[in-house]
Structures are given as C-alpha cells and as structure tokens.
Design a protein around this motif. Structure first.
Motif, short mmCIF file in Angstrom:
data_model
loop_
_atom_site.label_atom_id
_atom_site.label_comp_id
_atom_site.label_asym_id
_atom_site.label_seq_id
_atom_site.Cartn_x
_atom_site.Cartn_y
_atom_site.Cartn_z
N ASP A 172 -28.73 87.43 40.68
CA ASP A 172 -28.91 86.30 41.59
C ASP A 172 -27.82 86.23 42.66
O ASP A 172 -28.02 85.65 43.73
N ASN A 173 -26.67 86.83 42.39
CA ASN A 173 -25.66 86.90 43.45
C ASN A 173 -26.22 87.74 44.59
O ASN A 173 -26.12 87.35 45.77
N GLY A 174 -26.84 88.85 44.25
CA GLY A 174 -27.50 89.67 45.26
C GLY A 174 -28.62 88.89 45.95
O GLY A 174 -28.81 88.99 47.16
N VAL A 182 -20.36 90.97 53.85
CA VAL A 182 -20.62 89.91 52.87
C VAL A 182 -20.77 90.56 51.50
O VAL A 182 -21.64 91.42 51.30
N ASP A 183 -19.93 90.13 50.58
CA ASP A 183 -19.94 90.67 49.22
C ASP A 183 -20.84 89.79 48.35
O ASP A 183 -20.43 88.73 47.89
N ALA A 184 -22.08 90.24 48.17
CA ALA A 184 -23.03 89.55 47.28
C ALA A 184 -23.43 90.51 46.16
O ALA A 184 -24.61 90.60 45.80
N LEU A 185 -22.44 91.22 45.64
CA LEU A 185 -22.75 92.19 44.57
C LEU A 185 -22.85 91.49 43.22
O LEU A 185 -23.88 91.55 42.56
N PHE A 186 -21.77 90.83 42.82
CA PHE A 186 -21.77 90.13 41.53
C PHE A 186 -21.03 88.81 41.67
O PHE A 186 -20.03 88.71 42.36
N GLY A 187 -21.52 87.83 40.96
CA GLY A 187 -20.82 86.55 40.92
C GLY A 187 -20.60 86.18 39.47
O GLY A 187 -19.99 86.93 38.70
N ALA A 219 -17.00 86.48 50.42
CA ALA A 219 -17.54 86.66 49.07
C ALA A 219 -18.51 85.52 48.77
O ALA A 219 -18.24 84.36 49.09
N ILE A 220 -19.61 85.88 48.15
CA ILE A 220 -20.54 84.85 47.70
C ILE A 220 -20.21 84.51 46.25
O ILE A 220 -20.18 85.41 45.40
N ASP A 221 -19.94 83.26 46.01
CA ASP A 221 -19.57 82.69 44.71
C ASP A 221 -18.18 83.12 44.24
O ASP A 221 -17.31 82.28 44.09
N THR A 222 -18.00 84.40 43.96
CA THR A 222 -16.66 84.91 43.65
C THR A 222 -16.56 86.32 44.22
O THR A 222 -17.58 87.00 44.35
N PRO A 223 -15.37 86.78 44.55
CA PRO A 223 -15.24 88.17 44.96
C PRO A 223 -15.66 89.06 43.78
O PRO A 223 -15.21 88.83 42.66
N SER A 224 -16.52 90.03 44.02
CA SER A 224 -17.04 90.84 42.92
C SER A 224 -15.91 91.55 42.19
O SER A 224 -14.98 92.07 42.82
N GLY A 225 -16.00 91.53 40.87
CA GLY A 225 -14.94 92.13 40.05
C GLY A 225 -14.01 91.08 39.49
O GLY A 225 -13.26 91.35 38.56
K LIG Z 1 -19.73 88.21 45.09
#
Ligand SMILES: [K+]
Ligand SMILES: NC(=O)C1=CN([C@@H]2O[C@H](COP(=O)(O)OP(=O)(O)OC[C@H]3O[C@@H](n4cnc5c(N)ncnc54)[C@H](OP(=O)(O)O)[C@@H]3O)[C@@H](O)[C@H]2O)[C@@H](O)CC1
Length: 493
Positions: free
Chosen positions: A62-64, A119-124, A151-157
């Motif tokens: 859903d982050n994606g 825009v980082d929407a890989l993982f949240g 970053a969307i929600d949190t920076p991935s990782g």
């Molecule tokens: K993210």
C-alpha cells in the motif's frame, strides 16, 4: 485555534493499522483512504516545490499504492512524472491505484534515474525485513540526494516504531508525508534525521482521542501553566529548595536555583553545607542561603518547601543518599538529578522506595543505565525504556537526549521534538532540574512541570544558538515565558 492535544498524539504502527481497520469496518473503503493519502502527499509536495520533473519509486504494497496516487495527482497538475516499480502490485489497494495510473511503469533503476525530485513510495509501515536487492542498491545510490527526496509515510528501510534502520541501507528524505498521526519514527532522533521535515495529512480517520503518547509542546500543558494571580506574593508563588555540594562544587546547584527563580518560583533557597556557605554567599543575590549540617537539619529547612532539587554536584555517596531520604520525608516534590541518581547505583530499589509519583528523575542515558541496568539496550527504543523505568520506579522519569522522553508511572508519555544541539554543554542539565522544580514549586503537576521545563529549556537553547553555555539559559527563559504569556489566550504555533 489551539492545536488539539489529539493531533499531538503519536501512534504506533499497530495503533495506526487498528484505526485504519476501524474506518474500513465502519464503511470507508481502503481505497478511499489511499486516495486521500496520495492526494494529500501530492498537495504537500506542490506546496513545497514548484512544478519539476519527478521520479516516483513504487513498492508492491500500500505504500507503493500511495505512490501511484501521488503520480496521478502530480501529472494532472502538469508535472512530468516517471513511475518506477520495484515489483508488480501485490495488495488489492495497490492494484487499484496502479490501474488508475495511466502512464508507463518502468522497472526500478537502482542507479537513480535523473529528475529534480524523487518520491520514495517503496515501503512504509509494512516493511518487515531489511531492504535488499534493487531497493537496497537504490537506497545506497540515493545517499547524497536526500535534499530532493520525499518519503511517503516513512523513509523506506526505517522501522515506523523505532526510527532505526531494519538493517542495511535506508532512505533519507527532505520531507516525509505521513497520515493521521506521527509515528515514533517521526519523533525519535535517528528516525527524525532520516525523515527531514514531517507533514501529517488528515485522511479522515476518526479521532481516537488523546492517547498516552504525545509530542511535548505547549498544547499539552499550556492551559495549566502556573502564571501568578493578580494578588500573588512571593510566598504564594512557591518555595523551592536546592541542595548545594561542598565548597569546591557549588556552581551546579546555583545554576538550578537561579533557573528555579527565573521560571517563577517565588522564594528559592540554597541549602548549603557549612563549608560551602562562604563561596555560595559570594555568588548569590535573589537566591537565599541557609546552612545545614545534618540530614535532620536539611529536612527541617525543607519542611515548608513545595519542591526540592537534589543531585547537581551534590557528591556521590552516603551523605547524598541520606539527604535525599530526608527530603523525601518532607512532602516536597523532588527533582532527583546527577549525583543523587548515581548515589543509588548500587541499590536503585532503595531510591524508588523513597520516591512518590510526583517526584521526577532526570537521568541522561549513562545515569539511566546505572538505575535500570540493561533496560535501554533491551528496549526497542527509548520511549519504551522510559515508560518501563517510570513503571518500575513509580515516579516520573525524564530520559535526556536529543529526543528527551518524559514518562509517568500512569503511562502518560511525551517526546520532546524541539531538542537543540546547543544543550550539549556542561551544566545544562542543572538548569533543566531547576526549571522543572521551579514549576513544581508553583503547584504545577509534576508530569506537566517536567514537560514544560524540558520544552522551555530547549526553546531557550534554540533562541541563543551557537556559543551557548549553561549560565545563559536562565536569562533566556523570560523571552520564552513572554511568548507563552502572550499566547495564553491566542493560537499556539
Ligand atoms: K516510503
Ligand atoms: N494504515 C493506514 O491507515 C493507511 C496506510 N497507507 C499506506 O499503506 C502503507 C502500508 O502498507 P502495507 O501494509 O501494504 O505495507 P508496505 O510498506 O507497502 O509494504 C508491504 C509490502 O512489502 C513487502 N515487503 C515488506 N518488506 C519487504 C522487503 N524488505 N523487501 C521486499 N518486500 C518487502 C510485503 O511483502 P510480505 O512481507 O508480505 O512478503 C508487502 O508486499 C503505509 O505505509 C501507507 O503508505 C495509506 O494508503 C493510507 C491508509
């Protein structure tokens, strides 16, 4: 309008998932929440940057999904958008969002495709293991680019509950857009550094009320700040006592005393061993001075005090432990700092047995380790550690750091977000102890006093900036207090 405390609430990833599940159970489709999230993130981006080329990195969950929604909204506004996917959509909402993105989807380029913004929407919130493969490669390649990453929600990782990397590489961003409420990763020092500025987008989840864990700012305690009444006199504004060390170590206690006076305590008395009287007398003006020789004399002098500070350069050992025991019997709210904490390193339970729920321990991580051996290391992050410490000690624990945490035994917990690097200077903790005790002396409830003291302390440091020494801090308090005074019936920032 004053920011409601509920908006200062910090929610764990699990609490956020529960709020999300409650909304969908009540009839709001998950895709509606995703649409609001992605649209809000696109608006946050447009508010901060003018139209420019953007690459959006989308993950399978859903982050994606949020990423595909951001892509659609930015392109609608005329932004040149390139979408790159780590993997095909794997969640229903992500599939829904990807279907509505009418542009091309490219495979993720781990070498960073050129663009003005990424825009980082890989993982949240759903990240469950360290980044690997192309996502990890990309995080490494993007290391120097944080100024143009959102970053969307949190920076991935980065783990949403701890702010720590799950292991290996993690993204760093200039802006992180999260939803409904901040998560611990947005407030704890390590995560905060990875997030950059944090914006919280309302996605229409219902107000879950003020939770136990909140951001520390004046909306939390401003309404209960102990301003003097029109007919105030010095004795009505609260009596504070501070225990001085021996002749060669008196400055720390004087810093606490001065801070207590500046923050508004009406009468502040430094209680001094006879051998330190002369040196203390030579350095005091409005702060009063009284000698004590024995712990019984100390207790008698403190009998009418509403609050007491013990610890700053008090000396580590039996005498300080005895003095603390004497003060604990007086009914004054105690602020226990520095040497008074270390004096109980061999038997922390003896300290806890002497304290009440309205006393405050103010350890830095080293002192914390002495009183609660292994707890910091065993805890997922310092919020959990401070909470457990407060529960064990049965008193308020303020764990110092760039992200100072204040925890009460009843579960109330606040995280300081205005921490300042200029506070890393000798004696600043003595001033903090004085601020807290000075507020408690004026009748402010101890948890409020600890929160207000920590917030004001950090504001003072930021006001001064480079070159700050602890002696400067009490003199800066009036500026911060004046702002609070002017805002008391007006909006807070
Ligand atoms: K993210
Ligand atoms: N809650 C809300 O109210 C709202 C939440 N919203 C958004 O949803 C986001 C959370 O979405 P999410 O739960 O789908 O998690 P997400 O971060 O996309 O990752 C899950 C996917 O990644 C996979 N995976 C995990 N780790 C991996 C790894 N290292 N390497 C490779 N794969 C890995 C994992 O696979 P699995 O572990 O199941 O095998 C799964 O496929 C949240 O951050 C916010 O942006 C908004 O839309 C608004 C409402």
């Amino acid at each position: 309008m004053e920011t409601p405390v509920s908006l200062r609430q910090i929610m764990t990833v699990a609490e956020m998932k529960a709020a999300d599940a409650a909304a969908t159970a009540a009839g709001t489709p998950a895709t509606t929440l995703m649409e609001r999230a992605g649209k809000g993130a696109a608006e946050a981006i447009r508010q901060r940057w003018s139209r420019r080329s953007v690459v959006i990195w989308c993950g399978p969950g859903d982050n994606g999904g949020d990423g595909y929604v951001v892509a659609r909204h930015l392109r609608r506004r005329g932004w040149p958008v390139r979408v790159e996917a780590l993997a095909p959509p794997a969640s229903p909402s992500c599939r829904w969002a990807a279907e509505r993105w009418r542009g091309e989807v490219h495979p993720l380029n781990p070498a960073v495709s050129p663009a003005d913004l990424h825009v980082d929407a890989l993982f949240g919130a759903g990240l469950s293991r360290p980044l690997d493969g192309p996502a990890e490669e990309l995080a490494r390649a993007a290391e120097g680019l944080s100024a143009c990453i959102v970053a969307i929600d949190t920076p991935s990782g980065v783990h949403g509950d701890t702010g720590q990397s799950l292991g290996g590489a993690a993204f760093r961003a200039a802006l992180t857009v999260t939803f409904h409420r901040r998560k611990p990763a947005h407030v704890l020092a390590h995560g905060r550094a990875a997030c950059g500025a944090v914006e919280v987008v309302d996605i229409g989840l219902s107000d879950t009320g003020a939770g136990d864990l909140v951001e520390n700012d004046p909306s939390l305690w401003g309404a209960r700040f102990p301003w003097p009444s029109d007919d105030a006199h010095k004795h009505a504004r609260g009596r504070l006592v501070v225990v001085s060390g021996e002749a060669w170590s008196t400055g720390a206690a004087r810093l606490s005393a001065r801070a207590g006076l500046r923050i508004g305590a009406g009468v502040v008395t430094l209680l001094s061993p006879p051998g330190a009287l002369a040196v203390n007398a030579a350095h005091l003006e409005a702060v009063m001075l009284a000698p004590f020789d024995t712990d019984a004399e100390l207790a008698a002098l403190a009998d009418r005090a509403a609050a007491a500070v013990i610890g700053p350069a008090a000396g580590v050992g039996e005498a300080t432990a005895r003095n603390l025991t004497a003060l604990a019997g007086t009914g004054a709210a105690l602020v226990v700092d520095a040497d008074a904490l270390t004096s109980f390193a061999h038997a922390p339970d003896e300290l806890f047995a002497r304290l009440d729920r309205d006393d405050v321990l103010t350890p830095h991580p080293g002192e914390f380790e002495r009183l609660f051996p292994g707890l910091l290391k065993a805890s997922p992050e310092r919020i959990a550690a401070a909470r457990e410490a407060a529960r064990r000690a049965g008193t308020i624990v303020l764990l110092k750091g760039p992200d100072t945490v204040i925890a009460a035994p009843d579960g109330r917990t606040a995280v300081n977000l205005n921490g300042s690097p200029w506070l890393a200077t000798a004696g600043s903790g003595d001033v903090l102890a004085g601020f807290i005790a000075g507020l408690a002396a004026q009748g402010m409830e101890s948890f409020d006093a600890a929160c207000a003291g920590a917030w004001i302390h950090a504001e003072c440091a930021s006001l001064h900036g480079p070159g700050l020494i602890a002696e400067d801090l009490p003199g800066l308090a009036p500026v911060v207090l004046k702002r609070l005074w002017d805002q008391r019936n007006h909006p807070l920032p």
